[in-house]
Design a protein around this motif. Structure first.
Motif, PDB file in Angstrom:
ATOM      1  N   PHE A   1      -5.957   4.524   3.440  1.00  0.00           N
ATOM      2  CA  PHE A   1      -5.891   3.066   3.605  1.00  0.00           C
ATOM      3  C   PHE A   1      -4.564   2.653   4.234  1.00  0.00           C
ATOM      4  CE2 PHE A   1      -5.457  -1.312   1.836  1.00  0.00           C
ATOM      5  CZ  PHE A   1      -6.557  -1.853   2.484  1.00  0.00           C
ATOM      6  N   HIS A   2      -3.494   3.346   3.858  1.00  0.00           N
ATOM      7  CA  HIS A   2      -2.168   3.095   4.435  1.00  0.00           C
ATOM      8  C   HIS A   2      -2.215   3.275   5.963  1.00  0.00           C
ATOM      9  CE1 HIS A   2       2.071   2.498   4.113  1.00  0.00           C
ATOM     10  NE2 HIS A   2       2.421   3.722   4.462  1.00  0.00           N
TER      11      HIS A   2
ATOM     12  N   TYR B   1     -11.810   6.561  10.332  1.00  0.00           N
ATOM     13  CA  TYR B   1     -11.983   6.720   8.892  1.00  0.00           C
ATOM     14  C   TYR B   1     -12.330   8.171   8.532  1.00  0.00           C
ATOM     15  CZ  TYR B   1     -13.755   6.316   4.184  1.00  0.00           C
ATOM     16  OH  TYR B   1     -13.959   6.509   2.840  1.00  0.00           O
TER      17      TYR B   1
ATOM     18  N   LEU C   1      -4.969   3.158   7.861  1.00  0.00           N
ATOM     19  CA  LEU C   1      -5.896   2.203   8.474  1.00  0.00           C
ATOM     20  C   LEU C   1      -5.257   0.831   8.650  1.00  0.00           C
ATOM     21  CD1 LEU C   1      -9.197   3.223   6.650  1.00  0.00           C
ATOM     22  CD2 LEU C   1      -8.619   3.605   9.067  1.00  0.00           C
TER      23      LEU C   1
ATOM     24  N   TRP D   1      -6.998   9.054  -0.753  1.00  0.00           N
ATOM     25  CA  TRP D   1      -7.739   7.825  -0.448  1.00  0.00           C
ATOM     26  C   TRP D   1      -6.788   6.672  -0.162  1.00  0.00           C
ATOM     27  CZ3 TRP D   1     -12.493   8.861   0.716  1.00  0.00           C
ATOM     28  CH2 TRP D   1     -13.195   9.853   0.057  1.00  0.00           C
TER      29      TRP D   1
ATOM     30  N   VAL E   1       0.840  -1.199   0.000  1.00  0.00           N
ATOM     31  CA  VAL E   1       0.000   0.000   0.000  1.00  0.00           C
ATOM     32  C   VAL E   1       0.876   1.250   0.000  1.00  0.00           C
ATOM     33  CG1 VAL E   1      -1.743   1.309   1.272  1.00  0.00           C
ATOM     34  CG2 VAL E   1      -1.913  -1.173   1.127  1.00  0.00           C
TER      35      VAL E   1
ATOM     36  N   THR F   1      -9.429  10.400   8.503  1.00  0.00           N
ATOM     37  CA  THR F   1      -8.584  10.379   7.304  1.00  0.00           C
ATOM     38  C   THR F   1      -9.132  11.314   6.221  1.00  0.00           C
ATOM     39  OG1 THR F   1      -9.742   8.515   6.239  1.00  0.00           O
ATOM     40  CG2 THR F   1      -7.940   7.983   7.766  1.00  0.00           C
TER      41      THR F   1
END
Length: 344
Positions: free
Chosen positions: A157-158, A221, A160, A153, A141, A224
């Motif tokens: 994710f990185h 989330y 999370l 985005w 990632v 972020t």
């Protein structure tokens, strides 16, 4: 009479188990056959490094070093490491990549240390496997993050994935800690197993803990998205979300208020029940971490997001994952230690 193909297949199938047995025996020879103090120390080190990489990842973003190494997996087209021409940004980005190896080594050390406990303690073993599996996932990632020019985005994710790693490490520390305390208290006596949930719970306390855990991930989330809308994108040319900063900040704050209210109710319930000392500590720790994160969040919002304060907020994010996971685990976990008489 067997054909050459059949002989080769039979030879291969016989070789693989033999090789596995040799690997298993080699690892098992040099690693403990029970939970030791070293096992607990390694689990704690892994937890600390995983919270640490959230902070250093924030430092990369806040210092505009996200593309300090403009390629992946190499740092430049011609070098695996940063070069002097890349300046401080290259040092910071490459340093964060190196820390990923430290986190990976810590997770690998934990897995090897519980290798002989695969059958007797499968929960501990498979959490260790999951924690280690997150390392290559995080690296991939991270590479996609660089290739997409720090798309917010992908950056989210990185982050999370790092948070999931903190969650795994917290569960591991709780279980190994319960096992170690059980050994210290009872040695090899065949006594009833101890539990992570070592005090009274109720339907209300369990549901509150579950709700807080779920809402916390919603908070993370949405956080972020706030970050992806803000000015610290990791590079001057990094893409940003085209959202209204005030709107997404308020959207992020709403579940924080829900989580705070639920945490306060959980604390009251825990104090009124015949809870264990660890259950009470987990509830107080949750309140303390939420208060710390909330204060830092308001300060950074009203002071224009200074780098030092935002770094504290990143630290608080890792602590929030640890605190909500611990509070949830102390209320709903079904994990029980292995009695000495059946340990293998």
């Amino acid at each position: 009479m067997s054909t050459p193909t059949q002989s080769t297949a039979q030879s291969g199938s016989a070789t693989r188990p033999g090789l596995w047995r040799r690997i298993d025996a080699g690892i098992g020879r040099y690693t403990p056959r029970d939970i030791t103090r070293g096992t607990l120390v390694l689990a704690v080190i892994s937890l600390v490094t995983e919270i640490g990489i959230i902070v250093t990842g924030g430092a990369v973003r806040l210092t505009a070093s996200g593309l300090g190494c403009p390629t992946w997996p190499t740092c430049t087209d011609d070098s695996w490491i940063n070069t002097p021409e890349m300046g401080i940004n290259g040092v910071i980005e490459f340093g964060n990549r190196l820390l990923t190896f430290v986190v990976g080594l810590a997770a690998l050390a934990v897995l090897l240390w519980v290798w002989n406990l695969r059958k007797s303690h499968p929960s501990i073993f498979w959490i260790s496997v999951g924690m280690l599996a997150c390392i290559p996932a995080q690296a991939v990632v991270g590479g996609i993050t660089v290739w997409t020019g720090l798309n917010p985005w992908v950056v989210a994710f990185h982050f999370l994935v790092s948070s999931v790693m903190v969650c795994f490490a917290t569960l591991l520390v709780n279980r190994i800690g319960a096992e170690w305390r059980h050994r210290q208290a009872h040695g090899d006596q065949a006594v009833a197993p101890a539990a992570v949930v070592d005090g009274q719970t109720s339907t209300l306390s369990r549901n509150l803990a579950r709700g807080i855990f779920v809402v916390a991930w919603v908070v993370l989330y949405l956080g972020t998205i706030v970050t992806g809308t803000g000015p610290h994108g990791g590079d001057a040319d990094a893409p940003r979300h085209d959202f209204d900063p005030l709107v997404v900040t308020r959207l992020h704050a709403f579940p924080v208020y829900l989580m705070t209210a639920a945490a306060l109710v959980l604390l009251v319930v825990v104090l009124r029940q015949q809870s264990s000392r660890r259950q009470r500590i987990s509830a107080w720790a949750l309140i303390a971490v939420i208060a710390f994160q909330g204060i830092v969040g308001y300060i950074q919002h009203f002071t224009g997001l200074p780098i030092g304060v935002v770094l504290l907020h990143m630290l608080g994010t890792g602590l929030v994952v640890w605190a909500v996971t611990t509070a949830w685990d102390r209320q709903v976990s079904t994990y029980r230690t292995r009695p000495a008489a059946v340990r293998s």
